[in-house]
Design a protein around this motif. Structure first.
Motif, PDB file in Angstrom:
ATOM      1  N   PHE A  64      -3.365 -13.478  -3.271  1.00 33.86           N
ATOM      2  CA  PHE A  64      -3.982 -12.260  -3.803  1.00 33.86           C
ATOM      3  C   PHE A  64      -4.490 -11.364  -2.681  1.00 33.86           C
ATOM      4  O   PHE A  64      -4.974 -11.857  -1.664  1.00 33.86           O
ATOM      5  CB  PHE A  64      -5.235 -12.600  -4.628  1.00 33.86           C
ATOM      6  N   ASP A  65      -4.437 -10.060  -2.911  1.00 31.73           N
ATOM      7  CA  ASP A  65      -5.323  -9.167  -2.181  1.00 31.73           C
ATOM      8  C   ASP A  65      -6.490  -8.902  -3.128  1.00 31.73           C
ATOM      9  O   ASP A  65      -6.529  -9.440  -4.240  1.00 31.73           O
ATOM     10  CB  ASP A  65      -4.617  -7.894  -1.700  1.00 31.73           C
ATOM     11  N   CYS A  66      -7.471  -8.105  -2.706  1.00 32.62           N
ATOM     12  CA  CYS A  66      -8.695  -7.978  -3.514  1.00 32.62           C
ATOM     13  C   CYS A  66      -8.437  -7.408  -4.900  1.00 32.62           C
ATOM     14  O   CYS A  66      -8.870  -7.955  -5.908  1.00 32.62           O
ATOM     15  CB  CYS A  66      -9.763  -7.183  -2.770  1.00 32.62           C
ATOM     16  N   SER A  67      -7.695  -6.307  -4.973  1.00 33.09           N
ATOM     17  CA  SER A  67      -7.471  -5.684  -6.282  1.00 33.09           C
ATOM     18  C   SER A  67      -6.497  -6.492  -7.132  1.00 33.09           C
ATOM     19  O   SER A  67      -6.594  -6.493  -8.361  1.00 33.09           O
ATOM     20  CB  SER A  67      -6.980  -4.245  -6.118  1.00 33.09           C
ATOM     21  N   GLY A  68      -5.586  -7.202  -6.491  1.00 30.75           N
ATOM     22  CA  GLY A  68      -4.668  -8.077  -7.225  1.00 30.75           C
ATOM     23  C   GLY A  68      -5.408  -9.215  -7.904  1.00 30.75           C
ATOM     24  O   GLY A  68      -5.092  -9.594  -9.031  1.00 30.75           O
ATOM     25  N   LEU A  69      -6.413  -9.773  -7.210  1.00 26.78           N
ATOM     26  CA  LEU A  69      -7.238 -10.840  -7.789  1.00 26.78           C
ATOM     27  C   LEU A  69      -7.970 -10.329  -9.025  1.00 26.78           C
ATOM     28  O   LEU A  69      -7.955 -10.963 -10.081  1.00 26.78           O
ATOM     29  CB  LEU A  69      -8.237 -11.367  -6.763  1.00 26.78           C
ATOM     30  N   VAL A  70      -8.597  -9.172  -8.910  1.00 31.06           N
ATOM     31  CA  VAL A  70      -9.352  -8.599 -10.031  1.00 31.06           C
ATOM     32  C   VAL A  70      -8.417  -8.282 -11.195  1.00 31.06           C
ATOM     33  O   VAL A  70      -8.693  -8.637 -12.345  1.00 31.06           O
ATOM     34  CB  VAL A  70     -10.122  -7.340  -9.565  1.00 31.06           C
ATOM     35  N   GLN A  71      -7.293  -7.640 -10.904  1.00 30.95           N
ATOM     36  CA  GLN A  71      -6.352  -7.294 -11.962  1.00 30.95           C
ATOM     37  C   GLN A  71      -5.833  -8.549 -12.660  1.00 30.95           C
ATOM     38  O   GLN A  71      -5.763  -8.599 -13.889  1.00 30.95           O
ATOM     39  CB  GLN A  71      -5.176  -6.505 -11.385  1.00 30.95           C
ATOM     40  N   TRP A  72      -5.502  -9.588 -11.900  1.00 31.30           N
ATOM     41  CA  TRP A  72      -4.969 -10.818 -12.481  1.00 31.30           C
ATOM     42  C   TRP A  72      -6.019 -11.520 -13.337  1.00 31.30           C
ATOM     43  O   TRP A  72      -5.727 -11.942 -14.457  1.00 31.30           O
ATOM     44  CB  TRP A  72      -4.452 -11.749 -11.377  1.00 31.30           C
ATOM     45  N   CYS A  73      -7.250 -11.665 -12.829  1.00 34.88           N
ATOM     46  CA  CYS A  73      -8.309 -12.339 -13.589  1.00 34.88           C
ATOM     47  C   CYS A  73      -8.564 -11.645 -14.918  1.00 34.88           C
ATOM     48  O   CYS A  73      -8.658 -12.295 -15.965  1.00 34.88           O
ATOM     49  CB  CYS A  73      -9.605 -12.411 -12.781  1.00 34.88           C
ATOM     50  N   TYR A  74      -8.673 -10.333 -14.909  1.00 38.85           N
ATOM     51  CA  TYR A  74      -8.890  -9.612 -16.158  1.00 38.85           C
ATOM     52  C   TYR A  74      -7.649  -9.649 -17.042  1.00 38.85           C
ATOM     53  O   TYR A  74      -7.750  -9.694 -18.264  1.00 38.85           O
ATOM     54  CB  TYR A  74      -9.360  -8.182 -15.893  1.00 38.85           C
ATOM     55  N   GLY A  75      -6.457  -9.670 -16.445  1.00 40.39           N
ATOM     56  CA  GLY A  75      -5.221  -9.764 -17.207  1.00 40.39           C
ATOM     57  C   GLY A  75      -5.137 -11.062 -17.994  1.00 40.39           C
ATOM     58  O   GLY A  75      -4.667 -11.080 -19.136  1.00 40.39           O
ATOM     59  N   ARG A  84      -4.552  -0.613  -8.114  1.00 45.81           N
ATOM     60  CA  ARG A  84      -5.215  -0.188  -6.869  1.00 45.81           C
ATOM     61  C   ARG A  84      -6.739  -0.166  -7.023  1.00 45.81           C
ATOM     62  O   ARG A  84      -7.269   0.211  -8.060  1.00 45.81           O
ATOM     63  CB  ARG A  84      -4.736   1.207  -6.472  1.00 45.81           C
ATOM     64  N   THR A  85      -7.423  -0.539  -5.949  1.00 42.23           N
ATOM     65  CA  THR A  85      -8.891  -0.560  -5.946  1.00 42.23           C
ATOM     66  C   THR A  85      -9.453   0.817  -6.287  1.00 42.23           C
ATOM     67  O   THR A  85     -10.413   0.928  -7.047  1.00 42.23           O
ATOM     68  CB  THR A  85      -9.419  -1.024  -4.573  1.00 42.23           C
ATOM     69  N   GLU A  86      -8.856   1.862  -5.736  1.00 46.84           N
ATOM     70  CA  GLU A  86      -9.335   3.224  -5.997  1.00 46.84           C
ATOM     71  C   GLU A  86      -9.302   3.535  -7.483  1.00 46.84           C
ATOM     72  O   GLU A  86     -10.181   4.210  -8.009  1.00 46.84           O
ATOM     73  CB  GLU A  86      -8.474   4.251  -5.237  1.00 46.84           C
ATOM     74  N   ASP A  87      -8.285   3.038  -8.166  1.00 49.00           N
ATOM     75  CA  ASP A  87      -8.162   3.283  -9.604  1.00 49.00           C
ATOM     76  C   ASP A  87      -9.097   2.366 -10.404  1.00 49.00           C
ATOM     77  O   ASP A  87      -9.621   2.768 -11.438  1.00 49.00           O
ATOM     78  CB  ASP A  87      -6.716   3.098 -10.049  1.00 49.00           C
ATOM     79  N   GLN A  88      -9.306   1.145  -9.915  1.00 46.53           N
ATOM     80  CA  GLN A  88     -10.230   0.226 -10.588  1.00 46.53           C
ATOM     81  C   GLN A  88     -11.651   0.780 -10.559  1.00 46.53           C
ATOM     82  O   GLN A  88     -12.440   0.540 -11.464  1.00 46.53           O
ATOM     83  CB  GLN A  88     -10.182  -1.158  -9.938  1.00 46.53           C
ATOM     84  N   LEU A  89     -11.961   1.551  -9.536  1.00 47.55           N
ATOM     85  CA  LEU A  89     -13.284   2.159  -9.405  1.00 47.55           C
ATOM     86  C   LEU A  89     -13.571   3.161 -10.520  1.00 47.55           C
ATOM     87  O   LEU A  89     -14.719   3.503 -10.770  1.00 47.55           O
ATOM     88  CB  LEU A  89     -13.405   2.830  -8.032  1.00 47.55           C
TER      89      LEU A  89
END
Length: 163
Positions: A64-75, A84-89
């Motif tokens: 994972f990169d940081c945003s990939g980890l977050v996207q996967w966990c919530y997925g 992208r982190t900018e979009d997750q913000l």
């Protein structure tokens, strides 16, 4: 239409009407599949501790990169977050640091430039899980370490009740 009869607006129309009404900073995130039953997002993130960092990585098999980890966990829990982190913000709603709840997304500006954003999942008691940098692994760290306090820029809440 008969008096007393309710009509339901399609969800997409409701979201559009809310956006036009001036919801400002809040972008709703609606689950697109059933959530993982009775397991918090924080547990899903914690289960990834030790997975290697991989630039562009978005799954536990390859890293994972940081945003990939977050996207996967919530997925895993049925939520479609941007990649992208900018979009997750921009998703969810803003949360003050003193009001953090487990599952909130924490954002950091690690280079003081727009493309230097970093994200992790708050797990409670001042800790968060993230995929930090090449050569490292997903880990849990203290938000109160000097580096993270200095680079912290905000938090967003995705789930309505994350406890």
């Amino acid at each position: 239409m008969k008096p007393g009869r309710r009509t339901w607006l399609p969800l997409s129309l409701l979201v559009m009407l809310l956006a036009l009404a001036g919801c400002g900073e809040t972008v709703p995130v609606v689950p697109d599949k059933p959530a993982r039953p009775k397991v918090p997002v924080t547990q899903t993130a914690r289960e990834q501790v030790g997975v290697p960092y991989r630039s562009g990585g978005d799954n536990p098999r390859t890293g994972f990169d940081c945003s990939g980890l977050v996207q996967w966990c919530y997925g895993v829990h049925g939520y479609s977050l941007p990649r992208r982190t900018e979009d997750q913000l921009r998703v969810g709603r803003p949360v003050e640091r003193e009001d953090l709840q487990p599952g909130d997304l924490l954002f950091f500006n690690v280079t003081r430039k727009r493309w230097g954003l970093h994200v992790g999942v708050y797990t409670g008691r001042g800790l968060f899980i993230h995929s930090p940098t090449p050569g490292a692994k997903v880990r849990e760290e203290s938000l109160y370490e000097r580096y993270w306090m200095r680079t912290y820029i905000g938090a967003r809440r995705i789930l309505p009740d994350q406890r």
